[in-house]
Enzyme design. Structure first.
Site, PDB file in Angstrom:
ATOM      1  N   CYS A 148      -1.338   5.658  10.222  1.00 65.56           N
ATOM      2  CA  CYS A 148      -0.137   4.950  10.640  1.00 65.56           C
ATOM      3  C   CYS A 148      -0.476   3.586  11.222  1.00 65.56           C
ATOM      4  O   CYS A 148      -1.359   3.462  12.058  1.00 65.56           O
ATOM      5  CB  CYS A 148       0.575   5.701  11.744  1.00 65.56           C
ATOM      6  SG  CYS A 148       1.071   7.305  11.259  1.00 65.56           S
ATOM      7  N   CYS A 168       3.264   8.642   1.250  1.00 62.54           N
ATOM      8  CA  CYS A 168       3.787   7.682   2.218  1.00 62.54           C
ATOM      9  C   CYS A 168       4.028   6.373   1.478  1.00 62.54           C
ATOM     10  O   CYS A 168       3.089   5.791   0.932  1.00 62.54           O
ATOM     11  CB  CYS A 168       2.747   7.517   3.339  1.00 62.54           C
ATOM     12  SG  CYS A 168       3.152   6.255   4.544  1.00 62.54           S
ATOM     13  N   GLU A 182       0.822  -1.199   0.000  1.00 61.20           N
ATOM     14  CA  GLU A 182       0.000   0.000   0.000  1.00 61.20           C
ATOM     15  C   GLU A 182       0.866   1.262   0.000  1.00 61.20           C
ATOM     16  O   GLU A 182       1.981   1.261   0.512  1.00 61.20           O
ATOM     17  CB  GLU A 182      -0.913   0.001   1.235  1.00 61.20           C
ATOM     18  CG  GLU A 182      -1.908  -1.142   1.178  1.00 61.20           C
ATOM     19  CD  GLU A 182      -2.856  -1.200   2.370  1.00 61.20           C
ATOM     20  OE1 GLU A 182      -4.060  -1.375   2.139  1.00 61.20           O
ATOM     21  OE2 GLU A 182      -2.404  -1.094   3.511  1.00 61.20           O
ATOM     22  N   CYS A 198       1.706  -3.039  15.794  1.00 65.79           N
ATOM     23  CA  CYS A 198       1.630  -2.669  14.372  1.00 65.79           C
ATOM     24  C   CYS A 198       0.952  -3.751  13.545  1.00 65.79           C
ATOM     25  O   CYS A 198       1.323  -4.924  13.607  1.00 65.79           O
ATOM     26  CB  CYS A 198       3.035  -2.415  13.836  1.00 65.79           C
ATOM     27  SG  CYS A 198       3.075  -2.114  12.055  1.00 65.79           S
ATOM     28  N   CYS A 239       6.831  -5.262  15.675  1.00 70.21           N
ATOM     29  CA  CYS A 239       6.286  -4.424  16.752  1.00 70.21           C
ATOM     30  C   CYS A 239       4.893  -4.933  17.135  1.00 70.21           C
ATOM     31  O   CYS A 239       4.065  -5.220  16.268  1.00 70.21           O
ATOM     32  CB  CYS A 239       6.210  -2.967  16.305  1.00 70.21           C
ATOM     33  SG  CYS A 239       7.826  -2.332  15.830  1.00 70.21           S
ATOM     34  N   CYS A 281       7.057  -7.022   7.430  1.00 71.03           N
ATOM     35  CA  CYS A 281       8.159  -6.429   8.193  1.00 71.03           C
ATOM     36  C   CYS A 281       8.691  -7.465   9.176  1.00 71.03           C
ATOM     37  O   CYS A 281       7.945  -8.264   9.721  1.00 71.03           O
ATOM     38  CB  CYS A 281       7.654  -5.206   8.961  1.00 71.03           C
ATOM     39  SG  CYS A 281       8.976  -4.314   9.809  1.00 71.03           S
TER      40      CYS A 281
HETATM   41  N1  SAH Z   1       9.078   0.771  10.085  1.00 71.72           N
HETATM   42  C1  SAH Z   1       9.190   2.174  10.192  1.00 71.72           C
HETATM   43  C2  SAH Z   1       8.271   2.940   9.253  1.00 71.72           C
HETATM   44  C3  SAH Z   1       6.892   2.405   9.069  1.00 71.72           C
HETATM   45  S1  SAH Z   1       5.792   2.505  10.438  1.00 71.72           S
HETATM   46  C4  SAH Z   1       8.978   2.599  11.641  1.00 71.72           C
HETATM   47  O1  SAH Z   1       8.560   1.781  12.437  1.00 71.72           O
HETATM   48  O2  SAH Z   1       9.291   3.756  11.937  1.00 71.72           O
HETATM   49  C5  SAH Z   1       5.379   4.246  10.470  1.00 71.72           C
HETATM   50  C6  SAH Z   1       4.921   4.733  11.846  1.00 71.72           C
HETATM   51  O3  SAH Z   1       3.636   4.188  12.186  1.00 71.72           O
HETATM   52  C7  SAH Z   1       5.860   4.333  12.964  1.00 71.72           C
HETATM   53  O4  SAH Z   1       6.164   5.428  13.795  1.00 71.72           O
HETATM   54  C8  SAH Z   1       5.048   3.297  13.695  1.00 71.72           C
HETATM   55  O5  SAH Z   1       5.459   3.142  15.018  1.00 71.72           O
HETATM   56  C9  SAH Z   1       3.654   3.834  13.559  1.00 71.72           C
HETATM   57  N2  SAH Z   1       2.604   2.872  13.873  1.00 71.72           N
HETATM   58  C10 SAH Z   1       2.638   1.526  13.734  1.00 71.72           C
HETATM   59  N3  SAH Z   1       1.488   0.978  14.174  1.00 71.72           N
HETATM   60  C11 SAH Z   1       0.701   1.982  14.587  1.00 71.72           C
HETATM   61  C12 SAH Z   1      -0.623   2.053  15.110  1.00 71.72           C
HETATM   62  N4  SAH Z   1      -1.369   0.967  15.288  1.00 71.72           N
HETATM   63  N5  SAH Z   1      -1.110   3.274  15.421  1.00 71.72           N
HETATM   64  C13 SAH Z   1      -0.380   4.391  15.195  1.00 71.72           C
HETATM   65  N6  SAH Z   1       0.859   4.388  14.690  1.00 71.72           N
HETATM   66  C14 SAH Z   1       1.397   3.204  14.391  1.00 71.72           C
HETATM   67 FE1  SF4 Z   2       7.841  -2.770  11.085  1.00 78.61          FE
HETATM   68 FE2  SF4 Z   2       5.477  -1.843  11.888  1.00 78.61          FE
HETATM   69 FE3  SF4 Z   2       7.514  -1.926  13.582  1.00 78.61          FE
HETATM   70 FE4  SF4 Z   2       7.559  -0.124  11.586  1.00 78.61          FE
HETATM   71  S1  SF4 Z   2       6.093  -0.197  13.281  1.00 78.61           S
HETATM   72  S2  SF4 Z   2       9.218  -1.478  12.247  1.00 78.61           S
HETATM   73  S3  SF4 Z   2       6.499  -1.327   9.990  1.00 78.61           S
HETATM   74  S4  SF4 Z   2       6.536  -3.705  12.614  1.00 78.61           S
END
Ligand code: SAH
Ligand code: SF4
Length: 358
Positions: free
Chosen positions: A347, A116, A90, A130, A127, A123
């Site tokens: 995000c 974006c 996406e 996420c 996390c 990934c």
């Molecule tokens: N992997 C990179 C970039 C992609 S994620 C990173 O982690 O920075 C982009 C942003 O979205 C990151 O700051 C991440 O922590 C945030 N993010 C992930 N899951 C989220 C959620 N459920 N709600 C809000 N932000 C989220």
């Molecule tokens: Fe990967 Fe999601 Fe963590 Fe960013 S926030 S590093 S996309 S698992």
């Protein structure tokens, strides 16, 4: 198994000139790719048919196709792309500023947009908050697949090649875990005879692979970095971002201090606020201390819930109290307004689509 060919978007102009002879043809093709947004060889009108046929054996022009487009009330557009091997990623088109007109209806300021982009299918970082992480890791995107997201979105929105655009590497995937393709894409975007998107307009968001932050800094590409910090102590950060065991908070802060940044600029720290986890003023206090000798700004992000998650969105008043504490103690701090939340484009709401979800 579908076979994938490399894309012409995989190369800088110089690289293309080594592949395509005579080299003035390579320059013309580069123009077709980035100024005319050609989608297929047939679109390139002044290129000899024989050369196009030869290239078509080995390369594709556009390595992906738009298979779904969702438009939010706030103008955000989420695109789902299918890659040559059938995988999906996406990308999101975000309107950052509205167009302004004077009393005679003449445009005085054009609307401003940010794209974006994704860097991986899935990934590895995993996390726990996420959605992208839930599907695990499938593969890295090629440089051409990163570049193509921007070309396709600009084409689809009739956004001329010379109109300014910002890129944030905040879609699916951890950009620094796909280092070489990311760095190559950054350089292709910067090409003067291509899209000419300077480093200043590109922000790499990372969950904090400290050794790769150093590696990116050493390349001196002029890009901004945003650090997904999210926690002020290693225990909580490791719970949220398991990779923190290998790259702890201290190692990230040290890497950021070494990163070359424009003296007028600040490093952005993203802080995802989760109810009852890290939304207390004690955390705010520790954050101020942690960032005390860095030129930093903090972007607070509301946790965006999705079905099945145990985490909760924080209360608005707690967010504001957190922000006020930071500002009062001298830290620049904004609260990110989640764009496109009605279409799950915000995000952490991006994920690979299975066959049945498409
Ligand atoms: N992997 C990179 C970039 C992609 S994620 C990173 O982690 O920075 C982009 C942003 O979205 C990151 O700051 C991440 O922590 C945030 N993010 C992930 N899951 C989220 C959620 N459920 N709600 C809000 N932000 C989220
Ligand atoms: Fe990967 Fe999601 Fe963590 Fe960013 S926030 S590093 S996309 S698992």
């Amino acid at each position: 198994m579908l076979t994938s060919k490399p894309s012409l978007l995989d190369f800088t102009q110089k690289e293309l000139m080594l592949l395509i002879k005579p080299s003035f043809r390579a320059k013309q093709i580069f123009g077709w790719l980035y100024h005319q947004y050609a989608e297929k060889f047939d679109d390139m009108l002044n290129i000899p048919k024989s050369l196009k046929e030869e290239l078509e054996q080995k390369y594709v022009v556009n390595p992906m196709k738009i298979i779904r487009k969702e438009i939010s009330e706030d103008g955000t557009i989420k695109y789902l792309f299918e890659l040559q091997d059938g995988k999906t990623v996406e990308a999101v088109w975000l309107k950052m500023k509205d167009e302004l007109r004077d009393e005679n209806d003449v445009i005085t300021q054009e609307a401003k947009y940010t794209i974006c982009v994704s860097t991986q299918v899935g990934c590895k970082v995993g996390c726990t908050f996420c959605l992208t992480a839930k599907g695990g890791f499938t593969r890295d995107l090629t440089a051409g697949e990163i570049v193509a997201q921007v070309v396709n979105l600009k084409r689809d929105n009739n956004h001329k090649h010379n109109r300014k655009i910002n890129i944030v590497y905040m879609g699916m995937g951890e950009p620094l875990d796909n280092f070489d393709n990311l760095a190559h894409a950054i350089e292709i975007f910067q090409e003067n005879e291509g899209l000419a998107i300077s480093g200043k307009r590109q922000t790499v968001s990372t969950s904090g692979l400290s050794n790769k932050i150093d590696k990116l800094g050493a390349m001196d590409l002029g890009v901004h970095i945003a650090i997904s910090l999210h926690a002020v102590d290693d225990t909580l950060r490791t719970e949220l971002i398991p990779m923190n065991k290998a790259h702890n908070i201290n190692s990230i802060i040290e890497a950021v201090k070494r990163f070359p940044i424009d003296t007028r600029k600040r490093v952005m720290f993203e802080y995802l606020v989760i109810k009852d986890k890290n939304d207390d003023l004690g955390s705010a206090k520790k954050l101020v201390k942690l960032l005390s000798d860095i030129k930093a700004k903090v972007n607070l992000i509301y946790f965006n819930p999705y079905p099945g998650t145990e985490y909760k969105r924080p209360k608005k008043e707690d967010m504001i109290a957190f922000q006020e504490y930071l500002v009062k103690h001298g830290l620049l701090c904004t609260i990110r307004d989640s764009k496109g939340i009605d279409i799950s484009a915000a995000c952490g709401q991006l994920k690979e689509k299975t066959e049945s979800e498409r």
